[in-house]
Design an enzyme around this catalytic site. Structure first.
Site, PDB file in Angstrom:
ATOM      1  N   TRP A  41     -13.863   6.839 -16.473  1.00  0.00           N
ATOM      2  CA  TRP A  41     -12.629   6.081 -16.727  1.00  0.00           C
ATOM      3  C   TRP A  41     -12.693   5.395 -18.069  1.00  0.00           C
ATOM      4  O   TRP A  41     -11.696   5.345 -18.800  1.00  0.00           O
ATOM      5  CB  TRP A  41     -12.372   5.082 -15.605  1.00  0.00           C
ATOM      6  CG  TRP A  41     -12.161   5.745 -14.273  1.00  0.00           C
ATOM      7  CD1 TRP A  41     -12.948   5.641 -13.166  1.00  0.00           C
ATOM      8  CD2 TRP A  41     -11.097   6.652 -13.915  1.00  0.00           C
ATOM      9  NE1 TRP A  41     -12.436   6.411 -12.152  1.00  0.00           N
ATOM     10  CE2 TRP A  41     -11.306   7.035 -12.584  1.00  0.00           C
ATOM     11  CE3 TRP A  41      -9.991   7.160 -14.605  1.00  0.00           C
ATOM     12  CZ2 TRP A  41     -10.453   7.913 -11.907  1.00  0.00           C
ATOM     13  CZ3 TRP A  41      -9.142   8.038 -13.937  1.00  0.00           C
ATOM     14  CH2 TRP A  41      -9.378   8.404 -12.607  1.00  0.00           C
ATOM     15  N   ASP A  61     -10.803  -3.175 -17.716  1.00  0.00           N
ATOM     16  CA  ASP A  61     -10.314  -2.376 -16.588  1.00  0.00           C
ATOM     17  C   ASP A  61     -11.136  -2.799 -15.367  1.00  0.00           C
ATOM     18  O   ASP A  61     -12.332  -2.521 -15.289  1.00  0.00           O
ATOM     19  CB  ASP A  61     -10.511  -0.888 -16.895  1.00  0.00           C
ATOM     20  CG  ASP A  61     -10.134   0.024 -15.719  1.00  0.00           C
ATOM     21  OD1 ASP A  61      -9.754  -0.493 -14.653  1.00  0.00           O
ATOM     22  OD2 ASP A  61     -10.236   1.256 -15.889  1.00  0.00           O
ATOM     23  N   LYS A 121      -7.538   0.543  -5.204  1.00  0.00           N
ATOM     24  CA  LYS A 121      -8.954   0.413  -4.893  1.00  0.00           C
ATOM     25  C   LYS A 121      -9.228  -0.841  -4.064  1.00  0.00           C
ATOM     26  O   LYS A 121      -9.987  -0.780  -3.126  1.00  0.00           O
ATOM     27  CB  LYS A 121      -9.797   0.392  -6.178  1.00  0.00           C
ATOM     28  CG  LYS A 121      -9.534   1.584  -7.109  1.00  0.00           C
ATOM     29  CD  LYS A 121     -10.407   2.772  -6.812  1.00  0.00           C
ATOM     30  CE  LYS A 121      -9.959   4.062  -7.502  1.00  0.00           C
ATOM     31  NZ  LYS A 121      -9.748   3.975  -8.941  1.00  0.00           N
TER      32      LYS A 121
HETATM   33  C1  LIG Z   1      -9.363   4.862 -10.192  1.00  0.00           C
HETATM   34  C2  LIG Z   1      -9.632   4.255 -11.515  1.00  0.00           C
HETATM   35  C3  LIG Z   1      -8.765   4.426 -12.614  1.00  0.00           C
HETATM   36  C4  LIG Z   1      -7.539   5.307 -12.539  1.00  0.00           C
HETATM   37  O1  LIG Z   1      -6.565   4.683 -11.807  1.00  0.00           O
HETATM   38  P1  LIG Z   1      -5.109   5.350 -11.620  1.00  0.00           P
HETATM   39  O2  LIG Z   1      -4.361   4.216 -11.009  1.00  0.00           O
HETATM   40  O3  LIG Z   1      -5.278   6.528 -10.734  1.00  0.00           O
HETATM   41  O4  LIG Z   1      -4.591   5.716 -12.957  1.00  0.00           O
HETATM   42  C5  LIG Z   1      -9.062   3.780 -13.792  1.00  0.00           C
HETATM   43  N1  LIG Z   1     -10.158   3.017 -13.915  1.00  0.00           N
HETATM   44  C6  LIG Z   1     -11.031   2.840 -12.897  1.00  0.00           C
HETATM   45  C7  LIG Z   1     -12.238   1.985 -13.098  1.00  0.00           C
HETATM   46  C8  LIG Z   1     -10.790   3.448 -11.676  1.00  0.00           C
HETATM   47  O5  LIG Z   1     -11.642   3.287 -10.656  1.00  0.00           O
END
Ligand SMILES: *Cc1c(COP(=O)(O)O)cnc(C)c1O
Length: 355
Positions: free
Chosen positions: A100, A167, A191
């Protein structure tokens, strides 16, 4: 079932019940949540409470705005440089700690100069780089707090003389920390917060409007702040479920309690991974994530069928490791009960007993 899925992930039972009720009859209106105007006062108050409670749980004041946007965390990979990287001489730094983080870094190249300050791909992202130098005069530094696929988590966030962006998709609301150290935090809801479809962005308001570049309307944070996350039609279901989860976290005792539970789950599972001679963890011990625990069987050929069979019998689901790591990944988000971890540990012990 014991749901160890990495995302979309487990939600508290009472949240699912509340969501089902609102799909049938929302706020006593005799209408479904899914068929009312998002401008209805009953929904506006859902949005307002979700934004306010997000900031409150993180201990942030009104110098920050909380937004619920669409496009997932992946859209933030572009929205961040759109808003924060200067049109003239823009420069940002990225710490590359997983897939990511790499995707975020790639998206930034179209906007200016990008410096990679650390990268752990030499050992398949099994550790967090440390002791890296951060150039001065950057527009921002970008971190990924928890690497969902590789099971590592940043425990410290080296400061720079620039903005700090993070993030936090897979560990948001799971631990206490100084959230005000960051200028912008984003997280896909699916998540630790709710179902897919909403992305939480928390941003310090005074950093915006300074990039000097044209920003398309839907990419422009100030547009969404002014529109109170309703510049356009919001994903009402995701929002409502996220609010129910935020209320649940608050009622359980907030982030200190979420952190206590996460540490207890992690101690039980990593303890067994380290004790049981059949298993090995893939992440560097000091960087292990309490959210996503990645582990392998030393001898898959001999033990995989036994483990998989017992896991299935015990109702354990979502344990397959990501294809780039292999083996197993137990995701232990906020709503996962300690008893689910205990059930997994029991299965690991039983595989050992039968070996
Ligand atoms: C799952 C995830 C993403 C992507 O998320 P989406 O909402 O599917 O775009 C980005 N960063 C991390 C750390 C993730 O676990």
């Amino acid at each position: 079932k014991h749901n160890f899925s990495a995302g979309p992930c487990i939600l508290p039972q009472e949240v699912l019940t509340g969501a089902a009720d609102a799909v049938r009859d929302f706020a006593g209106m005799g209408l479904s949540l899914l068929e009312i105007s998002h401008r209805d006062k009953n929904f506006v108050s859902v949005m307002d409470e979700a934004m306010a409670l997000s900031l409150e749980l993180m201990g942030l004041g009104d110098d920050y705005a909380a937004l619920f946007l669409q496009g997932g965390a992946s859209l933030q990979f572009a929205m961040v440089p759109f808003n924060l990287m200067k049109a003239e001489g823009g420069h940002a730094a990225y710490l590359e700690t997983g897939t990511w983080a790499t995707n975020a870094r790639k998206e930034a190249h179209g906007f200016g100069k990008v410096t990679v300050i650390g990268n752990s791909s030499d050992r398949n992202f099994s550790y967090i780089p440390k002791g890296f130098a951060i150039p001065s005069g950057l527009d921002y530094v970008h971190y990924t707090s928890n690497n969902t696929i590789f099971g590592t988590q940043m425990k410290a966030f080296p400061k720079a003389d620039s903005l700090m962006v993070c993030d936090m998709s897979s560990d948001i609301f799971s631990r206490q920390m100084d959230y005000s150290a960051f200028d912008l935090i984003y997280a896909g809801a699916q998540k630790n917060l709710g179902p897919a479809g909403a992305t939480l962005v928390v941003v310090r308001k005074d950093i915006l409007g300074k990039s000097g570049r044209y920003i398309p309307t839907m990419f422009d944070y100030p547009v969404h702040i002014k529109g109170e996350s309703m510049y356009n039609t919001p994903p009402v279901f995701s929002l409502y479920v996220s609010l129910l989860t935020l209320r649940w976290m608050d009622a359980q005792g907030g982030l200190s309690e979420m952190e206590r539970r996460a540490n207890a789950r992690a101690a039980a599972l990593y303890g067994e991974i380290d004790r049981n001679p059949l298993f090995v963890g893939t992440a560097a011990t000091e960087d292990r994530s309490p959210m996503n625990a990645c582990f392998l069987l030393h001898d898959e050929a001999t033990h995989k069928d036994v483990f998989d069979g017992l896991a299935k019998e015990a109702g354990l689901v979502g344990l397959a490791g990501h294809r780039s790591v292999g083996g197993y990944r137990a995701s232990m988000y906020n709503a996962l009960e300690q008893s689910s971890v205990d059930a997994l540990v029991d299965v690991m012990r039983e595989v050992e007993r039968r070996a």
